[in-house]
Write an enzyme that holds these catalytic residues in place. Structure first.
Site, PDB file in Angstrom:
ATOM      1  N   HIS A  57       0.840  -1.188   0.000  1.00  0.00           N
ATOM      2  CA  HIS A  57       0.000   0.000   0.000  1.00  0.00           C
ATOM      3  C   HIS A  57       0.884   1.251   0.000  1.00  0.00           C
ATOM      4  O   HIS A  57       2.099   1.171   0.203  1.00  0.00           O
ATOM      5  CB  HIS A  57      -0.946   0.002   1.207  1.00  0.00           C
ATOM      6  CG  HIS A  57      -0.259  -0.193   2.509  1.00  0.00           C
ATOM      7  ND1 HIS A  57      -0.375  -1.337   3.249  1.00  0.00           N
ATOM      8  CD2 HIS A  57       0.588   0.604   3.171  1.00  0.00           C
ATOM      9  CE1 HIS A  57       0.369  -1.227   4.320  1.00  0.00           C
ATOM     10  NE2 HIS A  57       0.963  -0.068   4.310  1.00  0.00           N
TER      11      HIS A  57
HETATM   12  C1  T46 Z   1       3.153   0.333   6.914  1.00  0.00           C
HETATM   13  C2  T46 Z   1       3.660  -0.969   7.385  1.00  0.00           C
HETATM   14  C3  T46 Z   1       5.092  -0.908   7.787  1.00  0.00           C
HETATM   15  C4  T46 Z   1      -4.769  -0.383  12.994  1.00  0.00           C
HETATM   16  O1  T46 Z   1      -5.891  -0.590  13.497  1.00  0.00           O
HETATM   17  N1  T46 Z   1      -3.960   0.580  13.512  1.00  0.00           N
HETATM   18  C5  T46 Z   1      -2.715   0.838  13.007  1.00  0.00           C
HETATM   19  O2  T46 Z   1      -2.023   1.737  13.513  1.00  0.00           O
HETATM   20  C6  T46 Z   1      -2.255   0.057  11.896  1.00  0.00           C
HETATM   21  C7  T46 Z   1      -0.887   0.323  11.286  1.00  0.00           C
HETATM   22  C8  T46 Z   1      -3.064  -0.907  11.390  1.00  0.00           C
HETATM   23  N2  T46 Z   1      -4.300  -1.132  11.947  1.00  0.00           N
HETATM   24  C9  T46 Z   1      -5.134  -2.235  11.429  1.00  0.00           C
HETATM   25  C10 T46 Z   1      -5.545  -2.105   9.981  1.00  0.00           C
HETATM   26  C11 T46 Z   1      -5.635  -3.538   9.521  1.00  0.00           C
HETATM   27  O3  T46 Z   1      -6.910  -4.045   9.851  1.00  0.00           O
HETATM   28  O4  T46 Z   1      -4.344  -3.425  11.505  1.00  0.00           O
HETATM   29  C12 T46 Z   1      -4.607  -4.261  10.400  1.00  0.00           C
HETATM   30  C13 T46 Z   1      -3.331  -4.571   9.646  1.00  0.00           C
HETATM   31  O5  T46 Z   1      -2.859  -3.369   9.040  1.00  0.00           O
HETATM   32  P1  T46 Z   1      -2.065  -3.364   7.657  1.00  0.00           P
HETATM   33  O6  T46 Z   1      -2.600  -4.414   6.769  1.00  0.00           O
HETATM   34  O7  T46 Z   1      -2.066  -1.972   7.122  1.00  0.00           O
HETATM   35  O8  T46 Z   1      -0.601  -3.783   8.150  1.00  0.00           O
HETATM   36  P2  T46 Z   1       0.749  -3.832   7.352  1.00  0.00           P
HETATM   37  O9  T46 Z   1       1.721  -4.500   8.230  1.00  0.00           O
HETATM   38  O10 T46 Z   1       0.578  -4.387   5.986  1.00  0.00           O
HETATM   39  O11 T46 Z   1       1.167  -2.288   7.170  1.00  0.00           O
HETATM   40  C14 T46 Z   1       1.504  -1.522   8.303  1.00  0.00           C
HETATM   41  C15 T46 Z   1       0.990  -0.089   8.130  1.00  0.00           C
HETATM   42  O12 T46 Z   1      -0.414  -0.119   7.834  1.00  0.00           O
HETATM   43  C16 T46 Z   1       1.697   0.603   7.011  1.00  0.00           C
HETATM   44  O13 T46 Z   1       1.436   1.981   7.062  1.00  0.00           O
HETATM   45  O14 T46 Z   1       3.881   1.106   6.307  1.00  0.00           O
HETATM   46  O15 T46 Z   1       2.906  -1.509   8.480  1.00  0.00           O
END
Ligand code: T46
Length: 138
Positions: A57
């Site tokens: 993303h």
């Molecule tokens: C990035 C990489 C390094 C939350 O509720 N709060 C939060 O602060 C974050 C980051 C995520 N979430 C929820 C949203 C999704 O339902 O946690 C779940 C997993 O999030 P995401 O799929 O976005 O996770 P990653 O590891 O793919 O990405 C994250 C960050 O979103 C992103 O900004 O740069 O870590």
């Protein structure tokens, strides 16, 4: 409308590392002037399997600095024109990623921990989770 940052704006930020003169380990710290934005959130990724993939993303406005607090992983950054792979493996070297950069994270080592300091609270509306939407926003 996203800011027009490129992968050339992604850079490493080295934070202090104080090594114990008595061989009792090291201490690093993050103070406000080291990070190029005011920190509104800290989160971390852990228990990622070695074949795990995270990211996939871009952010519309968010800036972040990623640290490999333990272990290592690869980050592929992409501004829509150019791509680069960066390897993080030092708890005192962070990777600053401004808004508008697609990122994918792979090749996590066992027990790795990725800590992220972010310029804003979590807002799902700030994400491009579809690569085509990201490219079309450019
Ligand atoms: C990035 C990489 C390094 C939350 O509720 N709060 C939060 O602060 C974050 C980051 C995520 N979430 C929820 C949203 C999704 O339902 O946690 C779940 C997993 O999030 P995401 O799929 O976005 O996770 P990653 O590891 O793919 O990405 C994250 C960050 O979103 C992103 O900004 O740069 O870590």
């Amino acid at each position: 409308m996203m800011n027009k940052y490129s992968i050339n704006d992604v850079r490493e930020i080295t934070i202090p590392k104080i090594v114990s003169p008595e061989n009792m380990g090291s201490l690093s710290f993050i103070e406000k002037d080291i990070i190029p934005f005011s920190i509104k959130r800290v989160y971390y990724l852990y228990d990622v399997p070695i074949n795990g993939e995270r990211g996939g993303h871009a952010h519309k406005n968010l800036s972040q600095v990623l640290f490999a607090l333990n272990g290592s992983f690869e980050i592929i950054i992409d501004d829509g024109n150019n791509k680069k792979t960066i390897f993080l493996n030092s708890p005192n070297i962070g990777l600053f990623i401004p808004s508008g950069i697609w990122r994918e994270m792979k090749k996590f080592s066992k027990n790795s921990i990725c800590m992220v300091v972010a310029s804003d609270i979590y807002k799902e509306s700030d994400y491009y989770r579809n690569y085509k939407d990201f490219i079309n926003s450019k």
